[in-house]
Design a protein around this motif. Structure first.
Motif, short mmCIF file in Angstrom:
data_model
loop_
_atom_site.label_atom_id
_atom_site.label_comp_id
_atom_site.label_asym_id
_atom_site.label_seq_id
_atom_site.Cartn_x
_atom_site.Cartn_y
_atom_site.Cartn_z
N LYS A 144 1.08 -1.25 0.17
CA LYS A 144 0.04 0.09 -0.14
C LYS A 144 0.83 1.28 -0.05
CE LYS A 144 -4.32 -0.61 2.41
NZ LYS A 144 -4.81 -0.71 3.50
N THR A 145 2.09 1.32 0.72
CA THR A 145 2.71 2.59 0.85
C THR A 145 3.31 2.83 -0.30
OG1 THR A 145 3.25 2.21 3.14
CG2 THR A 145 4.75 3.33 1.95
N LYS A 148 0.73 3.96 -3.22
CA LYS A 148 0.11 5.27 -2.79
C LYS A 148 1.25 6.44 -3.23
CE LYS A 148 -1.82 8.37 0.93
NZ LYS A 148 -2.90 8.74 0.04
N ILE A 179 6.00 9.98 2.25
CA ILE A 179 5.73 8.55 2.95
C ILE A 179 4.55 9.17 3.91
CG2 ILE A 179 6.37 7.06 4.86
CD1 ILE A 179 9.02 7.46 4.22
N PRO A 180 3.17 8.42 3.44
CA PRO A 180 1.96 8.73 4.26
C PRO A 180 1.99 9.19 5.69
CG PRO A 180 1.59 7.06 2.61
CD PRO A 180 3.21 7.34 2.76
N LYS A 223 8.84 1.26 6.17
CA LYS A 223 8.31 2.15 4.97
C LYS A 223 9.21 2.83 4.35
CE LYS A 223 3.50 2.45 6.64
NZ LYS A 223 2.24 3.27 6.81
N ASP A 228 5.66 -2.99 3.82
CA ASP A 228 4.56 -2.52 4.55
C ASP A 228 3.64 -3.72 4.21
OD1 ASP A 228 2.01 -1.52 5.14
OD2 ASP A 228 1.85 0.07 3.60
#
Length: 380
Positions: A144-145, A148, A179-180, A223, A228
């Motif tokens: 996911k990381t 995204k 990075i979210p 991450k 992740d």
């Protein structure tokens, strides 16, 4: 089995919806927000060129881009369009997670055997644009990381695949801001010690990161190294949230009841924002001492703001309580939920009020939901 995770993001979603209604806005600088003292909920790429960003005060945005057209926004339309996109994706993929009103995660692991994940995702994105007219970007990678971050790097209308063996090469030169989980506070902290790129962050000892930012340092290190393991959680639409209070003794203390009602609304409002929901319907219920139960509801513009919700809740209570009989129970329910962030909805609120909400929510996240409350939520 090798994971194949896709992140899809509707490009400048609110702006794109408004351009479907009014084609004259295409190619023009557009800001979605409201009020001179409000903030930017969304903005077009034409305004971003001048430095306008989401959550920026409208006045500041217009100083940067005086030609921008400011539009209040239509959450009902955005919700309906989001629902349409969700249905299109659900028909095509095995596992879908709806992260927000305009973001989606797809788990296509194992589908390479049959279709080719990149080709499959490209066809879905093209189908969304064809059926709705909305532009959409996506990135495909191993988690996911990375997917995204990849979507952000590919916009607008981007299509990107980051193979497993190329993940570190892709991430290394990027800013840690990408990075979210890195907010402004963490960015400033790491920048002060010279950590500005993901590569530098990935090379830091985990123990040092843990000392600097606590337990999140371990996750942040993973991450930065492209790791992740967070699963794609199957999407399901929540219908409502509610709470009730049964009094130890039946009461006719109206001010006391309203104070309790205020506290209940505040707690539910925090839950809405924490889970990234907006509500369109407020329901209030009272039960008298003789067990007669009455409810009233009111349809409202989508919101997650306590002060707005409380206004309607108190109005409903005043309409409900028509008999001079003691009350046994009071209840509040919010229905008609859609995914959306708090800042997206506050088209009419000031930057000071939004800052207050952000500070209170931060304290509640850190110290518990009862750690700070408005004075109106306490019994006198």
């Amino acid at each position: 089995m090798k994971r194949s995770i896709v992140h899809m993001d509707l490009d400048t979603f609110f702006v794109s919806c408004e351009r479907l209604k009014n084609s004259e806005l295409i190619g023009k600088p557009v800001i979605i927000g409201g009020g001179d003292r409000g903030v930017v909920a969304s903005c077009s790429y034409e305004t971003r060129f001048f430095g306008v960003t989401s959550a920026m005060p409208i006045k500041m945005a217009l100083r940067l881009c005086p030609e921008a057209r400011v539009i209040k926004g239509d959450m009902e339309m955005y919700s309906n369009m989001s629902h349409t996109v969700t249905e299109i994706i659900q028909e095509k993929v095995p596992v879908l997670e709806k992260a927000s009103i305009d973001e989606f995660y797809l788990d296509l692991s194992g589908m390479d055997k049959f279709f080719g994940c990149y080709k499959w995702t490209t066809e879905i994105a093209s189908n969304i644009t064809k059926e709705t007219g909305l532009p959409i970007s996506f990135a495909l990678s191993t988690n996911k990381t990375v997917s995204k971050i990849g979507t952000g790097e590919s916009k607008p209308v981007g299509r990107l695949q980051v193979q497993e063996e190329l993940v570190r090469l892709f991430l290394n030169p990027l800013s840690i801001k990408k990075i979210p989980m890195v907010g402004n506070q963490t960015f400033q902290l790491l920048s002060r010690i010279g950590v500005r790129t993901i590569q530098t962050l990935s090379e830091m000892p985990v123990e040092v990161l843990h000392q600097l930012i606590g337990k999140n340092g371990i996750e942040l290190s993973k991450k930065a190294n492209g790791i992740d393991e967070t699963p794609v959680v199957p999407y399901s639409e929540r219908k409502s949230i509610s709470t009730e209070n049964t009094f130890a003794q039946d009461t006719i203390d109206i001010q006391g009841i309203k104070s309790i009602l205020s506290g209940m609304v505040e707690q539910l409002g925090f839950q809405l924002r924490k889970e990234k929901w907006l509500t369109s319907t407020v329901v209030v219920k009272i039960r008298y001492s003789n067990f007669d139960t009455e409810t009233k509801q009111f349809k409202i513009p989508y919101t997650s703001a306590d002060h707005t919700l409380l206004k309607y809740a108190l109005e409903l209570f005043n309409k409900l309580y028509t008999r001079r009989i003691r009350i046994r129970l009071i209840g509040v329910k919010f229905t008609g939920l859609v995914h959306g962030c708090h800042q997206m909805n506050l088209f009419e609120d000031t930057e000071e009020l939004i800052s207050l909400y952000q500070t209170m929510d931060y304290l509640k996240h850190r110290f518990g939901s009862n750690s700070v409350m408005k004075a109106s939520g306490f019994l006198k």
